[in-house]
Scaffold this motif. Structure first.
Motif, mmCIF file in Angstrom:
data_model
loop_
_atom_site.group_PDB
_atom_site.id
_atom_site.type_symbol
_atom_site.label_atom_id
_atom_site.label_comp_id
_atom_site.label_asym_id
_atom_site.label_seq_id
_atom_site.Cartn_x
_atom_site.Cartn_y
_atom_site.Cartn_z
ATOM 1 N N ALA A 108 5.927 1.636 5.604
ATOM 2 C CA ALA A 108 6.498 0.475 6.293
ATOM 3 C C ALA A 108 6.815 0.762 7.759
ATOM 4 N N SER A 109 6.293 1.859 8.304
ATOM 5 C CA SER A 109 6.649 2.278 9.662
ATOM 6 C C SER A 109 5.716 1.742 10.740
ATOM 7 N N GLY A 110 4.508 1.334 10.353
ATOM 8 C CA GLY A 110 3.500 0.970 11.343
ATOM 9 C C GLY A 110 2.680 2.154 11.809
ATOM 10 N N LEU A 111 3.017 3.368 11.341
ATOM 11 C CA LEU A 111 2.229 4.554 11.653
ATOM 12 C C LEU A 111 1.106 4.721 10.628
ATOM 13 N N PHE A 112 0.212 5.642 10.907
ATOM 14 C CA PHE A 112 -0.917 5.880 10.010
ATOM 15 C C PHE A 112 -1.067 7.375 9.769
ATOM 16 N N GLY A 113 -1.200 7.743 8.495
ATOM 17 C CA GLY A 113 -1.440 9.125 8.133
ATOM 18 C C GLY A 113 -2.926 9.396 7.989
ATOM 19 N N SER A 114 -3.247 10.673 7.797
ATOM 20 C CA SER A 114 -4.654 11.065 7.643
ATOM 21 C C SER A 114 -4.759 12.281 6.725
ATOM 22 N N PRO A 115 -4.364 12.130 5.451
ATOM 23 C CA PRO A 115 -4.419 13.284 4.541
ATOM 24 C C PRO A 115 -5.847 13.705 4.253
ATOM 25 N N ASP A 116 -6.042 14.990 4.056
ATOM 26 C CA ASP A 116 -7.362 15.501 3.680
ATOM 27 C C ASP A 116 -7.580 15.431 2.176
ATOM 28 N N ALA A 117 -6.478 15.431 1.430
ATOM 29 C CA ALA A 117 -6.578 15.392 -0.033
ATOM 30 C C ALA A 117 -5.271 14.880 -0.617
ATOM 31 N N ILE A 118 -5.348 14.445 -1.887
ATOM 32 C CA ILE A 118 -4.193 13.972 -2.650
ATOM 33 C C ILE A 118 -4.067 14.826 -3.901
ATOM 34 N N ALA A 119 -2.826 15.116 -4.316
ATOM 35 C CA ALA A 119 -2.588 15.753 -5.610
ATOM 36 C C ALA A 119 -1.477 15.000 -6.316
ATOM 37 N N ARG A 120 -1.607 14.863 -7.640
ATOM 38 C CA ARG A 120 -0.626 14.119 -8.434
ATOM 39 C C ARG A 120 -0.147 14.988 -9.594
ATOM 40 N N THR A 170 10.367 3.663 6.589
ATOM 41 C CA THR A 170 10.174 2.958 7.858
ATOM 42 C C THR A 170 9.993 3.934 9.017
ATOM 43 N N THR A 171 9.881 5.238 8.720
ATOM 44 C CA THR A 171 9.780 6.244 9.783
ATOM 45 C C THR A 171 8.525 7.112 9.694
ATOM 46 N N GLY A 172 7.659 6.835 8.729
ATOM 47 C CA GLY A 172 6.433 7.623 8.591
ATOM 48 C C GLY A 172 6.620 8.957 7.909
ATOM 49 N N ALA A 173 7.789 9.224 7.314
ATOM 50 C CA ALA A 173 8.048 10.525 6.696
ATOM 51 C C ALA A 173 7.046 10.897 5.605
ATOM 52 N N PRO A 174 6.582 9.957 4.755
ATOM 53 C CA PRO A 174 5.653 10.351 3.686
ATOM 54 C C PRO A 174 4.185 10.318 4.089
ATOM 55 N N LEU A 175 3.912 10.086 5.360
ATOM 56 C CA LEU A 175 2.520 10.023 5.815
ATOM 57 C C LEU A 175 2.054 11.415 6.249
ATOM 58 N N ALA A 176 1.054 11.935 5.564
ATOM 59 C CA ALA A 176 0.526 13.258 5.895
ATOM 60 C C ALA A 176 -0.407 13.150 7.093
ATOM 61 N N PRO A 177 -0.123 13.827 8.195
ATOM 62 C CA PRO A 177 -1.029 13.782 9.351
ATOM 63 C C PRO A 177 -2.310 14.574 9.106
#
Length: 468
Positions: free
Chosen positions: A18-30, A60-67
């Motif tokens: 909800a921050s308006g930022l964009f992440g760019s992860p190379d991979a996901i793990a669950r 709202t701050t991009g904390a969970p977005l992986a750069p």
């Protein structure tokens, strides 16, 4: 063994919050359980792959977005592990997996007769781990405080792959020097994934209130609202559980769903009182009525008593941030976006802060910018959100934000009250925090995360820049 997902369509679903930022992860793990999680973390540390823990992606701050690196989705680590009831049966503790949805957790506990007070607006979409990592709060923080008051212990895998466990110290008198040495939870809570990954969290529970009474009332001016607010905060008998404020632009987003349609350009306060079953709503109202009559538009006041009433008012309030998020996403098409401020000042400085913000907007010819003030007025913590409509407005507003944040500090407050620093406010932290304190914080991170791989970009900026 959990697979590392690299499918582009799945990766795309982890690139925004909800921050308006964009992440760019190379991979996901669950990860599905603790052993799975530990294996993933150790594999990443061995290969020097950055790890960004993820909950509900409601930040709202991009904390969970992986750069870059791994986006560690913890939402399958769910459930109550243990419930320990105190001998007097008035309180309890519960050991919880960090990926547990907060609203699901609260509802489950309530069916068992227990109450976990922290109530962030995003409860339906956030996780317990996410709220602990940001020290989240909500309307009820007026009475119950932020999340940190309710966390008793944390189990964590730190950035060196070591298992850590911290328990809150239960004695009142303890002098171990620096305060966090007495209660290290105060260091871990709010760390936004920068020190490690939570594996289990123990929380404190109380019995739920027997009854609640809600009052939604309106004001013809901000000065009337603030006079009422100051008086409301001094009520010792039947005190408010929450004191939520809404300015006219905020109300304009939701007037169609109000029980009582307010006069044009009015403002509102929603207050809620928790009380025992032997105290009637009439008794509550008779206590609050003189204060309401002195300042509010009493004829437009609505009372809430039933469980359905409270669901309705909760949903009514939720419309505001939801619509602002939608407007922010629409604005990106023309080069604008939503800006969510998170400042907080002492209540007696709230008028001064409002005046200051209006003045700098006027000076920058931005007063006509769509913006609203709503939320935790009783804490001196309104959410002041802006929508910029083009690149020029966005650039000019962004230049004003450091002034706004500095003024909050000057008035004895903060520019980060409950949403965390994340990536969005990290540049301001570096500018506004005392340099020695900033350096001390970075050094603490390096001790727990020697390779600089945990939650890169959160709080301190890019870990690669910090530790290479």
């Amino acid at each position: 063994m959990t697979q590392f997902i690299t499918d582009t369509d799945i990766l795309a679903s982890y690139k925004t919050d909800a921050s308006g930022l964009f992440g760019s992860p190379d991979a996901i793990a669950r990860p599905r359980d603790y052993q799975d999680l530990k294996e993933i973390v150790l594999t990443c540390l061995q290969s020097q792959t950055a790890i960004t823990p993820i909950g509900g992606l409601s930040s709202t701050t991009g904390a969970p977005l992986a750069p870059y690196g791994l986006a560690l989705d913890c939402t399958q680590l769910t459930g109550i592990i243990d419930l320990d009831i105190a001998s007097d049966s008035k309180s309890a503790t519960a050991l919880i997996y960090p990926g547990t949805n907060l609203q699901t957790l609260k509802t489950t506990l309530e069916t068992e007769g227990w109450y976990y007070p922290p109530d962030p607006t995003s409860a339906s979409s956030c996780t317990l781990g996410g709220t602990v990592s940001t020290n989240a709060s909500g309307p009820g923080s007026y009475q119950y405080g932020s999340t940190h008051r309710w966390v008793e212990a944390i189990h964590m895998l730190d950035g060196a792959g070591q298992e850590q466990h911290w328990q809150r110290n239960q004695v009142e008198k303890i002098t171990l020097g620096y305060r966090f040495l007495a209660n290290p939870l105060d260091l871990i809570i709010g760390s936004e994934g920068t020190l490690g990954v939570f594996t289990r969290i123990q929380i404190r529970l109380i019995r739920p209130p027997e009854q609640r009474t809600g009052i939604l009332t309106f004001f013809s001016s901000l000065s009337d609202l603030l006079v009422f607010l100051q008086a409301a905060c001094q009520q010792e008998r039947y005190p408010a559980y929450c004191l939520e404020g809404f300015d006219a632009p905020a109300l304009s987003l939701v007037t169609t769903s109000l029980t009582s349609t307010p006069p044009t350009d009015s403002l509102a306060i929603y207050l809620e009182i928790e009380h025992t079953g032997d105290v009637t709503t009439d008794k509550i109202l008779s206590h609050w009525l003189p204060l309401l009559e002195a300042n509010a538009l009493v004829e437009h006041t609505s009372i809430f008593q039933s469980p359905q009433d409270f669901r309705d008012i909760y949903n009514w309030r939720q419309i505001i941030p939801s619509l602002m998020n939608t407007q922010g996403k629409i604005a990106t098409a023309s080069g604008g976006k939503k800006h969510s401020t998170d400042w907080c000042v002492p209540l007696n400085q709230l008028q001064n802060m409002f005046t200051f913000v209006d003045q700098i907007l006027t000076d920058a010819d931005l007063l006509d910018l769509p913006h609203i003030r709503y939320g935790h007025f009783g804490n001196g913590h309104p959410h002041h959100n802006f929508i910029t409509r083009n690149p020029d407005e966005d650039k000019r507003l962004t230049k004003l934000l450091p002034q706004l944040y500095q003024q909050a500090i000057n008035l004895g407050g903060t520019f980060v009250a409950e949403h965390g620093v994340g990536k969005l406010k990290a540049p301001y932290l570096k500018k506004l925090l005392d340099k020695k304190l900033f350096e001390a914080g970075r050094n603490i991170k390096q001790i727990f995360d020697p390779q600089g791989l945990m939650a890169p970009g959160n709080i301190w900026g890019d870990s690669k820049e910090l530790f290479t």
